[in-house]
Structure formats: C-alpha cells, structure tokens
Scaffold this motif. Structure first.
Motif, PDB file in Angstrom:
ATOM      1  N   LYS A   1       0.849  -1.189   0.000  1.00 50.28           N
ATOM      2  CA  LYS A   1       0.000   0.000   0.000  1.00 50.28           C
ATOM      3  C   LYS A   1       0.884   1.238   0.000  1.00 50.28           C
ATOM      4  N   LEU A   2       0.578   2.172  -0.906  1.00 50.55           N
ATOM      5  CA  LEU A   2       1.357   3.399  -1.008  1.00 50.55           C
ATOM      6  C   LEU A   2       0.683   4.555  -0.293  1.00 50.55           C
ATOM      7  N   SER A   3      -0.667   4.591  -0.340  1.00 51.23           N
ATOM      8  CA  SER A   3      -1.388   5.683   0.315  1.00 51.23           C
ATOM      9  C   SER A   3      -2.876   5.384   0.349  1.00 51.23           C
ATOM     10  N   THR A   4      -3.561   6.079   1.250  1.00 49.52           N
ATOM     11  CA  THR A   4      -5.022   6.034   1.336  1.00 49.52           C
ATOM     12  C   THR A   4      -5.521   7.464   1.467  1.00 49.52           C
ATOM     13  N   SER A   5      -6.472   7.848   0.631  1.00 45.25           N
ATOM     14  CA  SER A   5      -6.978   9.220   0.627  1.00 45.25           C
ATOM     15  C   SER A   5      -8.493   9.231   0.769  1.00 45.25           C
ATOM     16  N   THR A   6      -8.988  10.002   1.709  1.00 42.87           N
ATOM     17  CA  THR A   6     -10.423  10.216   1.808  1.00 42.87           C
ATOM     18  C   THR A   6     -10.706  11.662   1.420  1.00 42.87           C
ATOM     19  N   TYR A   7     -11.940  12.122   1.574  1.00 45.35           N
ATOM     20  CA  TYR A   7     -12.320  13.431   1.070  1.00 45.35           C
ATOM     21  C   TYR A   7     -13.556  13.917   1.806  1.00 45.35           C
TER      22      TYR A   7
ATOM     23  N   ARG B   1       0.125  12.971  -8.459  1.00 48.55           N
ATOM     24  CA  ARG B   1       1.464  13.135  -9.013  1.00 48.55           C
ATOM     25  C   ARG B   1       2.531  12.583  -8.070  1.00 48.55           C
ATOM     26  N   ASN B   2       2.205  12.542  -6.792  1.00 51.57           N
ATOM     27  CA  ASN B   2       3.028  11.848  -5.819  1.00 51.57           C
ATOM     28  C   ASN B   2       2.177  10.723  -5.249  1.00 51.57           C
ATOM     29  N   LEU B   3       2.484   9.474  -5.597  1.00 46.12           N
ATOM     30  CA  LEU B   3       1.620   8.356  -5.227  1.00 46.12           C
ATOM     31  C   LEU B   3       1.581   8.119  -3.723  1.00 46.12           C
ATOM     32  N   SER B   4       2.592   8.565  -3.018  1.00 50.37           N
ATOM     33  CA  SER B   4       2.634   8.345  -1.572  1.00 50.37           C
ATOM     34  C   SER B   4       1.873   9.415  -0.797  1.00 50.37           C
ATOM     35  N   THR B   5       1.701  10.585  -1.400  1.00 51.11           N
ATOM     36  CA  THR B   5       0.996  11.675  -0.717  1.00 51.11           C
ATOM     37  C   THR B   5       0.040  12.392  -1.676  1.00 51.11           C
ATOM     38  N   PRO B   6      -1.012  11.720  -2.126  1.00 49.58           N
ATOM     39  CA  PRO B   6      -1.988  12.379  -3.004  1.00 49.58           C
ATOM     40  C   PRO B   6      -2.720  13.491  -2.251  1.00 49.58           C
ATOM     41  N   VAL B   7      -3.242  14.455  -2.993  1.00 43.74           N
ATOM     42  CA  VAL B   7      -4.033  15.525  -2.388  1.00 43.74           C
ATOM     43  C   VAL B   7      -5.265  15.765  -3.257  1.00 43.74           C
ATOM     44  N   MET B   8      -6.349  16.159  -2.620  1.00 39.07           N
ATOM     45  CA  MET B   8      -7.556  16.463  -3.379  1.00 39.07           C
ATOM     46  C   MET B   8      -7.363  17.743  -4.177  1.00 39.07           C
ATOM     47  N   ALA B   9      -7.659  17.667  -5.466  1.00 36.75           N
ATOM     48  CA  ALA B   9      -7.554  18.839  -6.325  1.00 36.75           C
ATOM     49  C   ALA B   9      -8.843  19.652  -6.303  1.00 36.75           C
ATOM     50  N   GLY B  10      -9.971  18.986  -6.077  1.00 33.82           N
ATOM     51  CA  GLY B  10     -11.241  19.693  -6.038  1.00 33.82           C
ATOM     52  C   GLY B  10     -12.393  18.806  -6.424  1.00 33.82           C
ATOM     53  N   VAL B  11     -13.578  19.397  -6.515  1.00 30.54           N
ATOM     54  CA  VAL B  11     -14.787  18.671  -6.877  1.00 30.54           C
ATOM     55  C   VAL B  11     -15.614  19.518  -7.829  1.00 30.54           C
ATOM     56  N   HIS B  12     -16.173  18.877  -8.824  1.00 26.86           N
ATOM     57  CA  HIS B  12     -17.010  19.551  -9.821  1.00 26.86           C
ATOM     58  C   HIS B  12     -18.479  19.222  -9.560  1.00 26.86           C
ATOM     59  N   SER B  13     -19.336  20.230  -9.568  1.00 25.23           N
ATOM     60  CA  SER B  13     -20.779  20.030  -9.408  1.00 25.23           C
ATOM     61  C   SER B  13     -21.436  20.062 -10.773  1.00 25.23           C
ATOM     62  N   GLY B  14     -22.196  19.020 -11.078  1.00 28.16           N
ATOM     63  CA  GLY B  14     -22.811  18.884 -12.390  1.00 28.16           C
ATOM     64  C   GLY B  14     -24.109  19.649 -12.543  1.00 28.16           C
ATOM     65  N   ARG B  15     -24.806  19.368 -13.632  1.00 27.90           N
ATOM     66  CA  ARG B  15     -26.037  20.077 -13.991  1.00 27.90           C
ATOM     67  C   ARG B  15     -27.262  19.550 -13.254  1.00 27.90           C
ATOM     68  N   THR B  16     -27.259  18.259 -12.891  1.00 26.51           N
ATOM     69  CA  THR B  16     -28.453  17.638 -12.320  1.00 26.51           C
ATOM     70  C   THR B  16     -28.182  17.110 -10.904  1.00 26.51           C
ATOM     71  N   ASP B  17     -29.222  16.553 -10.296  1.00 27.24           N
ATOM     72  CA  ASP B  17     -29.113  15.943  -8.973  1.00 27.24           C
ATOM     73  C   ASP B  17     -28.834  14.446  -9.067  1.00 27.24           C
TER      74      ASP B  17
END
Length: 570
Positions: free
Chosen positions: A369-375, A417-433
């Motif tokens: 295991k290299l990393s685990t990322s939640t959000y 880009r760094n597999l051991s320390t990923p970071v959230m870049a962001g989240v996109h909200s779409g057109r619908t629910d």
C-alpha cells in the motif's frame, strides 16, 4: 458545427434542457412527460420484501431508504447497489421508432423527429433538445435494443425473463476484421451484440449465467443480479454476485461466425472464488483483479492470464477489506519511484471509511500500500479512472448525492502526481441531482453514466482545479434527474470507430455518437464509414500512454509460478 463546438447553456422555460424558446419548451416538456409516464412494460409480479442473513456491521454506516442500523442489510458492503432494489421500476419501452412515433405524433413533429427519415429503425439525430423521446445535447442516437431483445436467448424455463434488467457493459474489437461488439450484463447472463454498423445492431445471443441463481429466493445475496465484464485478448471475463459463479471465460472469436439468437456456452471457468462484484483486467501485464469476492477479505484477488483458458491464482491484497472497483496500470506518471511498476488505484471502504487507496502490485506475493486518501462528504467511493499522463484520478461517490438532497452530481479529482501523498484537487458540481455511477476518460473527455441523467460528457478545462465543461448528454430516463438508482449503469467509449455504448438498467443497450459534427453517413454492412467522433487515445484498461520500456519493466517481474493459497474469508 465543430466537435463540441457549442456547449449547452440553460435558458428560460419550464424544461431546463431546452435550447428553444420558453413557450415551446413548456409545451414539448409537458407532452414528453405525459408520454413517458406511461411508457413502460407492464409486469404481473410484485417484488417481495428482500431480507438477508448477513449480520449487521458494528461500524456506523450511512443508510438509504427505510433501512435502519438494525436491518440485516446494513452490513452489505455495496450499499449503492442495494439502492437499485429500493428504486426498482418496470423495464422501460423504447422512446424511438415507428411505434413510438405513432403514439406521439404531435410531440415528435414538434421536435423534428421522423422515423421515415432516420438512418435506422431506432436512430434519431439530436434536434431541438431531443433524439426522438430522449432529451439530449450534442449526442445522437444511432440505435438501441431493449431488454426484451437482449434477453431473447435467455428465456425460461432454464434462463430468465424478457424483462430481466441490465447492468455493466464492455466492448470488444476483433483485431483482424475490425468488427465491433457490445457486451452487456443481464440478470441471468451476458448478451453479445455486433455494432459494426451502429445503425443496424445484430443481436448474436447470450451466455447463460453460471452459479446458483434462484429467481424465487428471498435471500438478498441470491437476488443481486448485477454482473461485470472485462476482456483480455479475444476473451471475455464475466463475474457475478451469484454464489458459486466464479469467473466465466468466453472465446469472443466465436461471435465472428455465430448466428443471431445463439445460446452460447462458456469456454472455461475459473472457480477459485464464488461470487464477486467486479473484475478489472490489465491487458499490459496479463492479470485480472477480481474485486469484492468471497475471498481475499473482499479485496483484490489476483489472477494470472498467461493462459486465458486456464487461469492461475496469483494471490491477494486483503489489507483494505472490501474493494468495490479498481484501475491497475503500468505506471507512467511523474512519480519516478514507481515508473514502470504495476500500480492499482482502488475505490474501497475499509471499516466504513470511503477512500481511494493506491497499491503497488508489481510483486503479487507482496503488494504494498502506497497511500489512502479520503475526502470531504465521503459516503461511498464507487469508481474512477486516471486522466492522461497518470497525474490525476477522477472518481465518483455513489451515495453523496443521496445523502445530501439537492446536491448536484459530484465529480472528484485526486492529484496523484506523488503516489505516496496524493491531495484532493477539487470537486465539480454537475447540472443535475443524479447519482454518478461509472466513468471513463478518453483524452480530455470524461464519459459518465449518471443513472437518471444518462450519459454525461465532461470536457476537462483545468483538471488541477477540477474544472470541467459539460460537452453533451443523452438522457435515457426522461421523467426525472433525481438522486435515485434508475437509468444508466455504465458506458464504453473506447471503440476505434468512436461509437459510445451505454447500458440502461431498465432500458437496455444504446449506441451513441458524441458530437453532432460527426453524424454517420449510411453505414456499410461490415465497417462504419463515418468519421470517428472521439477515437480513443488511451487503452481502455490502462488509462494512459505508458512507454514500451515501462511495460517491459513491469512484465519482467511477472511470476509464472503463482501461489495457490488465496486467503478465504466470509
């Protein structure tokens, strides 16, 4: 108009999808909703309450519907899939073709659809916001087959019913002839459709499920009808939640000389697990990764495909418990520590914590295991795909829209880009629910199957900030775009011809052309003559253009003598 030359912009009027004036939009929307509200195949069966003998997990879970923590079903790992049963509706009729036109002449004439002018019996150009009865933008309908047609080779007494529902989808292109085939999962089997001429799909038949399906059982596990399909060379690999199913292996070259409506037989079967939720194949290394099975603590079960008709157990990755989906690649990104190694990006839930876990699986006997990322707002990490260059991982959460009403479809981007320390870049909200389900990336386009909203195509504007523009859509469930589990299950955008196929749980199989500038001309009987609307620049199983040197480096470490001691857990 150039490919994705214009983008949809919501305008006035009752129906937000229309690009026409408000009054006309209101009239057409009312007619459409009135027609589709009764457009379904009647069913004389009532679904019974579904129970499970699984014990509830001690971990607090976010539940949906009327399920409570005391309900036995709360222990199921794939809660989103359980929602499919909560939201079950009858199979839907076609909203295209001569019969549909005859029933809705006023609506069709107003929208500019005429089956007499169409290229095929079920084709429709996206015009005035609709392709026949399907809301759309910049996506044409080339053809479709409904559930009745897809189940033709699986009928009872020893198969299924004409109304049995669909699930996952994949594709295969014969390397020599360039003929193209859609492969779609059904409740009691897997159907095969030739789409070389996308206007005239040919239903070749279906492969009956293995395992122990029981139509009348009240046990939840015996009614989880979804199945998953991937391909390796000229073989299809099929897994299912049915107990004792294993992995069916089918020689796809059989399709080249098959007669329509054939009941096919499996070529071989791998039996070192029983049920599984998913399978991924890395064609560059020749390994399959079985996910969410009754082995390996529901993690990754490695299968060596050196001999596809005689696969070998290659070991386990079980540290993260239940893994719902994965993409495994020969890594070719910027992290120099792992270039040339085989790396898996998994969507999983360990102890109730949704996450993306990155695992180095180069050594199948000792995966790392290299990393685990939640959000933020994580509920149920479902599936994702690498963008080009292996720098970002785009993924969806199958329950965040359900947990928080009025939340627009969320598309997450993880900077890897760094597999051991990923970071959230962001989240996109779409057109619908609508709830997102499966997505794939081809070049700078993200093809999403978003349940009730159907196929949504996002164009990457600035991936480092999770900025996308919606370039088109095809809505196979017109009544609504709510956060429910009806409509689109998955899509496959990797055909050399540019045709995109879409599976609808209650609707069937759709052949689509994304980009109105690439409307196909009259297709020949063997090879499409239309210009590709989105020729894939990436492999459907790697998601990136890795160098030959990188692939050789990963293949060098491949072990032929693999372990047979897969850890089995309940």
């Amino acid at each position: 108009m150039g490919l994705f030359g214009t983008y949809f912009r919501a305008e006035g009027g009752v129906h937000r999808r229309f690009k026409t004036e408000p009054v006309r939009a209101c009239i057409l929307s009312s007619l459409l909703l009135a027609s589709v509200s009764i457009s379904y195949v009647s069913s004389d069966t009532t679904e019974p309450a579904i129970q499970s003998d699984r014990t509830a997990s001690s971990t607090t879970r976010t539940l949906i519907g009327n399920v409570t923590p005391d309900d036995d079903r709360s222990g199921l790992p794939h809660m989103g899939c359980k929602g499919l049963l909560d939201d079950k509706i009858p199979p839907q009729k076609k909203l295209v073709g001569a019969d549909y036109y005859a029933e809705n002449v006023v609506l069709m004439d107003a929208g500019g659809y005429s089956p007499a002018e169409a290229k095929g019996e079920t084709s429709a150009v996206c015009k005035n916001g609709f392709a026949a009865g399907y809301p759309c933008n910049n996506v044409n309908l080339l053809s479709m087959l409904d559930l009745n047609e897809l189940n033709a080779s699986l009928l009872e007494p020893d198969g299924g019913k004409a109304t049995d529902e669909a699930s996952d989808i994949w594709g295969w292109t014969d390397e020599k002839s360039k003929r193209e085939f859609a492969i779609i999962g059904l409740q009691f089997g897997t159907a095969f459709v030739e789409i070389t001429n996308p206007y005239i799909p040919v239903y070749l038949g279906a492969l009956l499920t293995s395992g122990d399906p029981d139509r009348d059982s009240l046990d939840f596990d015996d009614r989880t009808w979804w199945r998953d399909i991937k391909t390796y060379k000229n073989y299809a690999l099929v897994v299912s939640e049915y107990s004792n199913h294993g992995m069916q292996i089918f020689d796809l070259t059989t399709l080249l000389t098959a007669n329509p409506k054939t009941r096919f037989k499996e070529t071989a079967r791998y039996n070192e697990f029983g049920n599984a939720h998913n399978v991924f194949v890395n064609e560059d290394t020749g390994y399959a990764y079985v996910l969410g099975s009754n082995t390996c603590n529901e993690g990754m079960h490695f299968v060596n495909l050196d001999d596809p008709t005689n696969p070998e157990n290659a070991g386990c990755y079980s540290e993260d418990e239940y893994i719902h989906d994965a993409q495994c690649v020969v890594y070719a990104g910027p992290d120099q520590n792992f270039v040339g190694k085989e790396v898996c990006f998994t969507s999983n839930e360990k102890g109730g914590t949704p996450s993306i876990t990155i695992v180095d699986v180069t050594n199948k006997q000792d995966p790392k295991k290299l990393s685990t990322s939640t959000y933020e707002n994580a509920v149920y990490t479902h599936q994702g795909w690498l963008a080009k260059d292996h720098e970002y991982f785009i993924f969806g959460d199958e329950m965040d829209e359900r947990k928080k009403p009025n939340t627009k479809t969320q598309t997450y981007v993880l900077d890897v880009r760094n597999l051991s320390t990923p970071v959230m870049a962001g989240v996109h909200s779409g057109r619908t629910d609508a709830i997102d389900h499966n997505l794939y990336v081809v070049g700078d386009l993200v093809y999403q199957a978003n349940y009730q909203a159907g196929l949504n195509v996002l164009q990457i504007e600035d991936i480092s900030k999770a900025k996308f523009i919606e370039s088109g859509y095809f809505d196979l469930y017109p009544p609504s775009d709510e956060n429910k589990y009806n409509g689109a299950w998955s899509n496959y955008p990797f055909f050399p011809s540019g045709v995109v196929i879409l599976s609808g749980t209650e609707e069937g199989l759709f052949m689509l052309e994304v980009g109105t500038s690439a409307v196909p001309s009259d297709g020949p009987s063997t090879v499409p003559s239309h210009a590709p609307s989105g020729v894939p620049s990436l492999s459907p199983t790697t998601g990136g253009s890795s160098s030959k040197k990188s692939k050789k480096k990963a293949l060098k470490g491949k072990k032929k003598n693999v372990a047979k001691n897969t850890k089995k857990t309940k």
